[in-house]
Design a protein around this motif. Structure first.
Motif, PDB file in Angstrom:
ATOM      1  N   PRO A 175       0.927 -43.301  -2.885  1.00  0.00           N
ATOM      2  CA  PRO A 175       0.661 -44.734  -3.027  1.00  0.00           C
ATOM      3  C   PRO A 175      -0.807 -45.069  -2.783  1.00  0.00           C
ATOM      4  N   ASP A 176      -1.258 -46.125  -3.457  1.00  0.00           N
ATOM      5  CA  ASP A 176      -2.584 -46.658  -3.156  1.00  0.00           C
ATOM      6  C   ASP A 176      -2.512 -47.400  -1.820  1.00  0.00           C
ATOM      7  N   LYS A 177      -3.664 -47.628  -1.222  1.00  0.00           N
ATOM      8  CA  LYS A 177      -3.660 -48.369   0.041  1.00  0.00           C
ATOM      9  C   LYS A 177      -3.131 -49.780  -0.206  1.00  0.00           C
ATOM     10  N   PRO A 178      -2.461 -50.368   0.755  1.00  0.00           N
ATOM     11  CA  PRO A 178      -1.931 -51.722   0.583  1.00  0.00           C
ATOM     12  C   PRO A 178      -3.040 -52.718   0.235  1.00  0.00           C
ATOM     13  N   GLU A 179      -2.749 -53.592  -0.695  1.00  0.00           N
ATOM     14  CA  GLU A 179      -3.748 -54.588  -1.103  1.00  0.00           C
ATOM     15  C   GLU A 179      -4.163 -55.480   0.057  1.00  0.00           C
ATOM     16  N   GLU A 180      -3.246 -55.692   1.002  1.00  0.00           N
ATOM     17  CA  GLU A 180      -3.528 -56.586   2.129  1.00  0.00           C
ATOM     18  C   GLU A 180      -4.401 -55.937   3.193  1.00  0.00           C
TER      19      GLU A 180
ATOM     20  N   ASP B 289      -5.582 -36.770  14.322  1.00  0.00           N
ATOM     21  CA  ASP B 289      -7.030 -36.800  14.106  1.00  0.00           C
ATOM     22  C   ASP B 289      -7.759 -36.945  15.437  1.00  0.00           C
ATOM     23  N   GLU B 290      -8.984 -36.454  15.473  1.00  0.00           N
ATOM     24  CA  GLU B 290      -9.784 -36.588  16.679  1.00  0.00           C
ATOM     25  C   GLU B 290     -10.260 -38.032  16.854  1.00  0.00           C
ATOM     26  N   MET B 291     -10.764 -38.318  18.027  1.00  0.00           N
ATOM     27  CA  MET B 291     -11.252 -39.662  18.335  1.00  0.00           C
ATOM     28  C   MET B 291     -12.377 -40.054  17.378  1.00  0.00           C
ATOM     29  N   GLY B 292     -12.315 -41.299  16.908  1.00  0.00           N
ATOM     30  CA  GLY B 292     -13.379 -41.822  16.067  1.00  0.00           C
ATOM     31  C   GLY B 292     -13.188 -41.615  14.578  1.00  0.00           C
ATOM     32  N   LEU B 293     -12.059 -41.017  14.180  1.00  0.00           N
ATOM     33  CA  LEU B 293     -11.832 -40.752  12.756  1.00  0.00           C
ATOM     34  C   LEU B 293     -10.941 -41.799  12.089  1.00  0.00           C
ATOM     35  N   GLY B 294     -10.604 -42.851  12.813  1.00  0.00           N
ATOM     36  CA  GLY B 294      -9.903 -43.965  12.179  1.00  0.00           C
ATOM     37  C   GLY B 294      -8.396 -43.856  12.138  1.00  0.00           C
ATOM     38  N   LYS B 295      -7.785 -43.395  13.235  1.00  0.00           N
ATOM     39  CA  LYS B 295      -6.329 -43.338  13.271  1.00  0.00           C
ATOM     40  C   LYS B 295      -5.724 -44.738  13.217  1.00  0.00           C
ATOM     41  N   THR B 296      -6.389 -45.706  13.851  1.00  0.00           N
ATOM     42  CA  THR B 296      -5.834 -47.065  13.903  1.00  0.00           C
ATOM     43  C   THR B 296      -5.747 -47.693  12.521  1.00  0.00           C
TER      44      THR B 296
ATOM     45  N   GLU C 119     -11.739 -50.292   3.405  1.00  0.00           N
ATOM     46  CA  GLU C 119     -11.733 -49.163   2.491  1.00  0.00           C
ATOM     47  C   GLU C 119     -11.375 -47.906   3.281  1.00  0.00           C
ATOM     48  N   LEU C 120     -10.486 -47.118   2.737  1.00  0.00           N
ATOM     49  CA  LEU C 120     -10.114 -45.872   3.392  1.00  0.00           C
ATOM     50  C   LEU C 120     -10.949 -44.723   2.840  1.00  0.00           C
ATOM     51  N   ARG C 121     -11.485 -43.924   3.728  1.00  0.00           N
ATOM     52  CA  ARG C 121     -12.173 -42.712   3.296  1.00  0.00           C
ATOM     53  C   ARG C 121     -11.137 -41.743   2.724  1.00  0.00           C
TER      54      ARG C 121
ATOM     55  N   LEU D 280      -7.128 -41.808   3.349  1.00  0.00           N
ATOM     56  CA  LEU D 280      -6.143 -42.069   2.298  1.00  0.00           C
ATOM     57  C   LEU D 280      -5.130 -40.928   2.240  1.00  0.00           C
ATOM     58  N   ASP D 281      -5.609 -39.695   2.405  1.00  0.00           N
ATOM     59  CA  ASP D 281      -4.694 -38.552   2.460  1.00  0.00           C
ATOM     60  C   ASP D 281      -3.722 -38.695   3.621  1.00  0.00           C
ATOM     61  N   GLY D 282      -4.247 -39.119   4.785  1.00  0.00           N
ATOM     62  CA  GLY D 282      -3.395 -39.304   5.952  1.00  0.00           C
ATOM     63  C   GLY D 282      -2.359 -40.386   5.725  1.00  0.00           C
ATOM     64  N   PHE D 283      -2.786 -41.491   5.115  1.00  0.00           N
ATOM     65  CA  PHE D 283      -1.862 -42.586   4.812  1.00  0.00           C
ATOM     66  C   PHE D 283      -0.757 -42.120   3.867  1.00  0.00           C
ATOM     67  N   ARG D 284      -1.114 -41.390   2.839  1.00  0.00           N
ATOM     68  CA  ARG D 284      -0.115 -40.915   1.870  1.00  0.00           C
ATOM     69  C   ARG D 284       0.849 -39.915   2.494  1.00  0.00           C
ATOM     70  N   TRP D 285       0.310 -39.060   3.361  1.00  0.00           N
ATOM     71  CA  TRP D 285       1.165 -38.110   4.075  1.00  0.00           C
ATOM     72  C   TRP D 285       2.188 -38.852   4.934  1.00  0.00           C
ATOM     73  N   MET D 286       1.739 -39.878   5.638  1.00  0.00           N
ATOM     74  CA  MET D 286       2.664 -40.669   6.455  1.00  0.00           C
ATOM     75  C   MET D 286       3.671 -41.408   5.580  1.00  0.00           C
ATOM     76  N   ALA D 287       3.212 -41.909   4.436  1.00  0.00           N
ATOM     77  CA  ALA D 287       4.112 -42.624   3.533  1.00  0.00           C
ATOM     78  C   ALA D 287       5.223 -41.712   3.029  1.00  0.00           C
ATOM     79  N   ARG D 288       4.888 -40.450   2.756  1.00  0.00           N
ATOM     80  CA  ARG D 288       5.911 -39.511   2.288  1.00  0.00           C
ATOM     81  C   ARG D 288       6.944 -39.256   3.378  1.00  0.00           C
ATOM     82  N   LEU D 289       6.470 -39.043   4.601  1.00  0.00           N
ATOM     83  CA  LEU D 289       7.407 -38.820   5.700  1.00  0.00           C
ATOM     84  C   LEU D 289       8.237 -40.077   5.970  1.00  0.00           C
ATOM     85  N   GLY D 290       7.564 -41.232   5.935  1.00  0.00           N
ATOM     86  CA  GLY D 290       8.268 -42.480   6.193  1.00  0.00           C
ATOM     87  C   GLY D 290       9.327 -42.786   5.167  1.00  0.00           C
TER      88      GLY D 290
END
Length: 324
Positions: A118-123, A153-160, A127-129, A133-143
């Motif tokens: 999936p693309d990142k949510p419009e809302e 991910d390590e600190m500062g890489l944008g987990k939030t 911008e996802l690096r 975006l890979d992390g988001f898609r991986w979570m979307a597949r599991l979800g």
């Protein structure tokens, strides 16, 4: 011929059946116990034994670590949702499976998302690096089929921000709960309002926090701390959350603490852990984390300790480490 019956049992699936030997069924649990002990024969009657065919023995050895033997008499074989395909692999051309529609639906949900991107949510006002975006898609597949995820991910890489993308994607599933250390709750509140302004943030904190539980619904993000979770575990276990996010999830690495017990009681359609250190000192910490986010994945502690923790930590067994 191996016949296996599958039925849902909470976080696990129980496997019944076995092999028929001249009208006498040898249970799957008995076969598995014999193979684990290195025996080539099983007792059918007080005076009769049967040899386990090599093809079946090889299949049982291959899938052994994913199969749990439970029950007072160790006569129940179970498997976690994430290892559902193991059962098909076990039976394959050696027999047949009798299962209800729920089992088939789980397998279908597991197999469908392999190509989900999936693309990142419009809302999401960010911008996802590429790696985010890979992390988001991986979570979307599991979800998509309900398997919990640990984003390490390590600190500062944008987990939030990756987690916020998932909260937006899943907002129609129901209210969300975010549990974080008190020191980062304000940051969570600020970043949610900045990057996902369509979500309603509620702080479940302080003496009047009970009112924040009123009219929970889709699009609401309830934000609380681990200390409050430990105190209000019974209250927070009542709602069914569409998503639960555990930030700095190493906070539940000790399965015996009140906060870990309270986290296990939460009802959620999907769970996500965020931590740069999912494993710090020993494998019991990893087990405690996944006991919350993906119940059944690593099995009961006794099984995990025997099959993984002790061989890896005590014996330095690299083959078992690779299996884990």
């Amino acid at each position: 011929m191996l016949k296996v019956q599958v039925r849902r049992a909470g976080d696990l699936f129980d496997l019944g059946g076995g092999v028929d030997v001249d009208g006498k069924e040898v249970p799957l649990a008995t076969l598995l116990e014999a193979v684990r002990a290195g025996r080539r024969f099983v007792q059918v009657t007080p005076t009769r034994f049967a040899r386990i065919e090599k093809s079946l023995r090889d299949r049982l050895e291959k899938t052994s670590d994913a199969l749990l033997v439970q029950g007072k008499n160790k006569d129940v074989v179970s498997v976690g949702i994430a290892q559902a395909e193991i059962v098909d692999e076990l039976v394959d051309d050696l027999g047949e499976i009798e299962a209800d529609d729920e089992w088939r639906q789980v397998l279908d949900r597991m197999r469908e998302p392999s190509s989900l991107a999936p693309d990142k949510p419009e809302e999401l006002d960010a911008e996802l690096r590429d790696y985010q975006l890979d992390g988001f898609r991986w979570m979307a597949r599991l979800g998509s089929w309900g398997a919990g995820a640990c984003l390490a991910d390590e600190m500062g890489l944008g987990k939030t921000v990756q987690a916020l993308a998932m909260l937006l994607r899943r907002k129609d599933e129901g209210p969300a709960l975010v549990v974080a250390p008190t020191s980062v709750m304000e940051n969570w509140s600020d970043e949610t309002r900045r990057f996902a302004p369509s979500l309603e943030v509620r702080l479940y904190h302080g003496p009047k926090r009970a009112s924040e539980l009123e009219d929970l619904g889709p699009g609401v993000v309830l934000l609380t701390s681990y200390d409050v979770l430990a105190r209000d575990g019974a209250v927070l276990s009542e709602p069914i959350f569409g998503t639960v996010v555990l930030d700095e999830a190493q906070a539940i690495k000790n399965a015996r603490t009140q906060r870990a017990k309270a986290a296990r009681q939460l009802q959620a359609k999907w769970r996500l852990a965020l931590t740069g250190t999912p494993l710090e000192n020993h494998l019991g910490e990893l087990w405690s984390l996944f006991r919350v986010i993906s119940p059944g994945l690593l099995g009961p502690w006794a099984h995990f300790r025997e099959h993984f923790a002790l061989p890896i930590e005590r014996d330095g067994d690299r083959e078992v480490r690779e299996k884990l």
